[in-house]
Design an enzyme around this catalytic site. Structure first.
Site, PDB file in Angstrom:
ATOM      1  N   HIS A 365       0.868  -1.145  -0.046  1.00 35.94           N
ATOM      2  CA  HIS A 365       0.078   0.000   0.132  1.00 35.94           C
ATOM      3  C   HIS A 365       0.927   1.286  -0.158  1.00 35.94           C
ATOM      4  CE1 HIS A 365      -2.954  -2.987   1.967  1.00 35.94           C
ATOM      5  NE2 HIS A 365      -3.022  -2.985   0.794  1.00 35.94           N
ATOM      6  N   CYS A 678      -6.261   0.221 -19.262  1.00 32.67           N
ATOM      7  CA  CYS A 678      -6.087   1.020 -18.017  1.00 32.67           C
ATOM      8  C   CYS A 678      -4.960   0.347 -17.175  1.00 32.67           C
ATOM      9  CB  CYS A 678      -7.161   1.571 -17.267  1.00 32.67           C
ATOM     10  SG  CYS A 678      -8.079   0.032 -16.514  1.00 32.67           S
TER      11      CYS A 678
HETATM   12  C1  PEP Z   1      -5.377  -3.997 -14.106  1.00 33.91           C
HETATM   13  O1  PEP Z   1      -5.440  -5.007 -13.237  1.00 33.91           O
HETATM   14  O2  PEP Z   1      -4.692  -3.770 -14.722  1.00 33.91           O
HETATM   15  C2  PEP Z   1      -5.829  -2.592 -13.139  1.00 33.91           C
HETATM   16  C3  PEP Z   1      -5.835  -1.556 -13.640  1.00 33.91           C
HETATM   17  O3  PEP Z   1      -6.287  -2.919 -11.835  1.00 33.91           O
HETATM   18  P1  PEP Z   1      -5.546  -3.070 -10.604  1.00 33.91           P
HETATM   19  O4  PEP Z   1      -4.110  -2.830 -11.008  1.00 33.91           O
HETATM   20  O5  PEP Z   1      -5.695  -2.013  -9.533  1.00 33.91           O
HETATM   21  O6  PEP Z   1      -5.613  -4.423 -10.221  1.00 33.91           O
END
Ligand code: PEP
Ligand code: MG
Length: 748
Positions: A365, A678
């Protein structure tokens, strides 16, 4: 402790103290020390070997061996008996050195005539500093008392080395905390930083290892231990009411150590031999650290860590050196800590230039917060908390994962050149901030930023992002110590929307589980957390928090547009159920008379391969899809994103993965579903370029990546890159990376 206990060793320490206080230069002092140790132990030889560099020991002073060998005789760690002591950190005590395992004859010292050998490591808090040796002609093993007495002396020598008492001759004699150090680490957040050390937990400096009056020292120790016990009991009482079982377990272990008779007895004995109370605590702490480096059992390691923490507390009580040392934070602080929690990190706000952690993990975190604050962060910086002192000059190269502590002018020069180049690039990016990411062949890609904390939002306007493509709502939950209330959440989301000034913000509902564990939620042990009860699975099985969040979001929108996205949807029914929760929340809010969003978009993250093959109905039901490449890639290649051993094994530009992504682009085009990407790869310029080339028209990334990604897209012909990828695949190449890089080189 009886009066007159071990007077010999106390007398010896008294003589050492006089030497330490004398005006003598480093070498003279060291020579004198070997002389008084040999004299007091009744041995012909006493030698001190100190580390010249990580692997090499140098004979720095001797009584009894040939004087010419001083600063000439060197050995590698592990070589000879001295090297063996240094490598293992344990004592060698033998009556017949020449036939002992590992003995190495060094003619320049003339040591073959000495039969008995006692070698003691000089170490401090896990740092190996050197080896103290006594030898004699008479073939005998040294008694336990002699060994113990010499261990106490070695401890004092370690303190003296630390304090720079031997500075003055040869590099081996340089004060430890004046030397330049380069540490190779793991990058958790890219970027470079130039600043000065600010220790999260300042080191306790023991300036008086030797004490004259053991009774006084014993009294000080007892009082300090009593204070410690009371404070541990208090912590236990308050933790017991909080119900945090893990924290309670740690404190129980503290209490066990604080009441341990063995721990106390050993410290009392050391005081009896002439050490000050704080030096006795530190000697025990050093022994615990030495054991720590050998123990592999994670449970035992944790307990040794507990003991280490407890010793630190005791040292602070004894020396009065609290966290508040009165030191002034430098204007360009780089935070050094063994580990740090997200809330503690947020307390520093955006004062910090960089962060270096001795432990930590990429997915921790603290790393998430550092990323949100765009502060360079490196982790696994071995020994940094013992090497660094408040105010030391330090450079972090988060791109290569290197830390330079007390760098010399050459390193500083090269580093500042690099920073200047990056600043130039930043200027270039700023100049295209308001221009679109339109490629040479006229294709436009919209660039958005990822965020998760209010602290991220100032970047929205400065980075040139069109909006927030992924707002990770769980970060706010992670940095708090208790479950937030609906009103609190609603106010936070409203602040986010206000800061976005009308730009679209995609709020992803709570994505917890796997590596993201809420401190105030009961943890469950799962064999494979990444494949376990996480994200929307938790949201649908225990819908209380999801409902609260949806309500808070609708209220925050306050009649304006709202975009919600569900994480980790693996099949149609999950999306349908989550969507139904939105509808229910809307209905509830309508009944309560709250304004409903003027426009509502509900989308899903595509993070499991299953979803790419879902029915057409799914693609039609969602308003938009966003590929979570971090998770999708780990499942596609079956390679844990948190596991350093496999994390980087598979290239994002592997043609299988690109083909798979192209399939998703095609299905979205067929069903007219808005699509974006993303994951972290969207922020890596070459990867982003390839994603755009295969048809992604929307990318969301960390704000600092927008400039570099936009700049590359604007300079490149996307259709040509697409052809390069296809050709590489036809030629049977495993990854398109080399071909794309070659192509870009021909274009520059
Ligand atoms: C991902 O898995 O690419 C994502 C954007 O979510 P996180 O990194 O928060 O799991
Ligand atoms: Mg994910």
């Amino acid at each position: 402790m009886a009066d007159g206990f071990e007077p010999e060793s106390r007398k010896l320490l008294g003589r050492l103290r006089d030497t330490m206080a004398s005006e003598a230069a480093g070498q003279e002092r060291l020579d004198h020390i070997t002389h008084i140790i040999a004299d007091s132990m009744g041995t012909e030889v006493c030698s001190i070997y100190l580390f010249r560099d990580e692997d090499t020991l140098e004979l720095c002073a001797t009584e009894g061996l040939k004087a010419e060998a001083v600063h000439e005789t060197r050995m590698r760690i592990g070589e000879g008996l001295v090297g063996r002591v240094a490598r293992t950190g344990t004592i060698v005590n033998t009556a017949d050195a020449p036939s002992a395992k590992g003995f190495r004859y060094m003619p320049e010292t003339g040591e073959e005539i000495y039969s008995s050998f006692l070698g003691i490591p000089i170490q401090r808090l896990g740092d190996k500093l050197g080896v103290l040796v006594v030898q004699s002609k008479q073939a005998r093993e040294f008694s336990a008392d002699e060994v113990y007495g010499l261990e106490v002396v070695a401890m004092v020598l370690a303190e003296m080395t630390e304090l720079g008492k031997f500075v003055g001759e040869g590099e081996a004699m340089a004060a430890r905390h004046q030397q330049q150090v380069e540490i190779h680490c793991t990058t958790a957040q890219e970027g470079v930083a130039d600043g000065h050390v600010w220790l999260h937990e300042p080191r306790v400096v023991v300036t008086n290892p030797i004490a004259e009056d053991p009774h006084r020292e014993l009294k000080r120790l007892k009082e300090a231990v009593d204070t410690l016990r009371v404070s541990v009991d208090e912590m236990l009482n308050s933790a017991a009411t909080g119900g945090d079982t893990e924290h309670l377990q740690v404190l129980e272990a503290y209490r066990m150590f604080a009441n341990s008779k063995g721990w106390m007895r050993r410290m009392e004995e050391d005081i009896g031999r002439g050490l000050s109370a704080e030096a006795a605590v530190e000697k025990e702490q050093s022994a615990a650290r030495a054991r720590m480096s050998q123990v592999t059992d994670p449970y035992l390691r944790e307990r040794l860590h507990d003991l280490d923490d407890l010793s630190n507390r005791l040292l602070r009580i004894l020396t009065g050196q609290g966290k508040e040392t009165g030191a002034e934070m430098p204007h360009d602080p780089i935070l050094i800590a063994r580990n740090i929690g997200p809330a503690e990190l947020l307390d520093y706000g955006n004062k910090l230039r960089g962060i270096v952690l001795e432990e930590g993990s990429v997915g921790s975190h603290a790393a998430i917060v550092a990323r949100a604050l765009a502060i360079p962060l490196v982790i696994h910086a071995s020994q940094i908390t013992t090497e660094a002192l408040n105010g030391d000059h330090i450079l972090i190269d988060g791109d290569t994962g290197t830390v330079h502590l007390r760098p010399d002018e050459t390193v500083v020069g090269a580093f500042r050149d690099k920073m200047a180049m990056q600043a130039k690039a930043q200027e270039r990016y700023a100049s295209i901030r308001d221009l679109p990411a339109t490629s040479k062949d006229g294709q436009t890609v919209s660039l958005h930023m990822n965020a998760g904390l209010l602290a991220d939002l100032p970047s929205l306007l400065g980075s040139g992002a069109e909006g927030v493509g992924l707002f990770r709502t769980e970060l706010q939950f992670l940095v708090q110590s208790k479950m937030p209330q609906r009103a609190e959440l609603s106010a936070q989301y409203q602040r986010v929307l206000n800061a976005a000034q009308g730009r679209r913000v995609v709020f992803r509902t709570l994505d917890i589980g796997s590596d993201k564990v809420l401190p105030y939620m009961k943890t469950i042990d799962e064999p494979n957390p990444a494949l376990g009860w996480r994200a929307i699975r938790v949201g649908l099985d225990k819908p209380g928090v999801l409902r609260m969040q949806l309500q808070a979001l609708i209220r925050a929108a306050n009649g304006g547009p709202l975009t919600v996205m569900f994480p980790f949807i693996a099949q149609l029914s999950e999306f349908t159920a989550a969507r139904a929760e939105v509808d229910k929340a809307m209905e509830r809010e309508r009944r309560l008379g709250h304004p409903l969003p003027s426009k509502l978009e509900v989308g899903a993250m595509l993070e499991t391969p299953s979803l790419a093959f879902a029915s057409k109905k799914f693609f039609k039901d969602v308003h938009f899809l966003s590929v979570g490449g971090n998770d999708l890639k780990q499942f596609f290649f079956a390679a844990d994103r948190e596991n350093e051993l496999v994390r980087r094994r598979y290239d994002t530009l592997n043609v299988s993965f690109l083909s798979f992504l192209e399939g998703i682009v095609e299905r979205c085009a067929d069903t007219d579903t808005a699509l974006s990407f993303c994951g972290e790869d969207a922020g890596r310029p070459i990867e982003a370029l390839c994603l755009a080339a295969i048809g992604f028209r929307s990318l969301s990334m960390r704000p600092a990546s927008i400039g570099p990604v936009k700049s590359l897209i604007r300079r490149t012909d996307l259709s040509a890159v697409r052809k390069v990828i296809w050709d590489a695949r036809h030629r049977g190449e495993q990854s398109a990376r080399a071909a794309v890089m070659d192509y870009l080189r021909t274009q520059s």
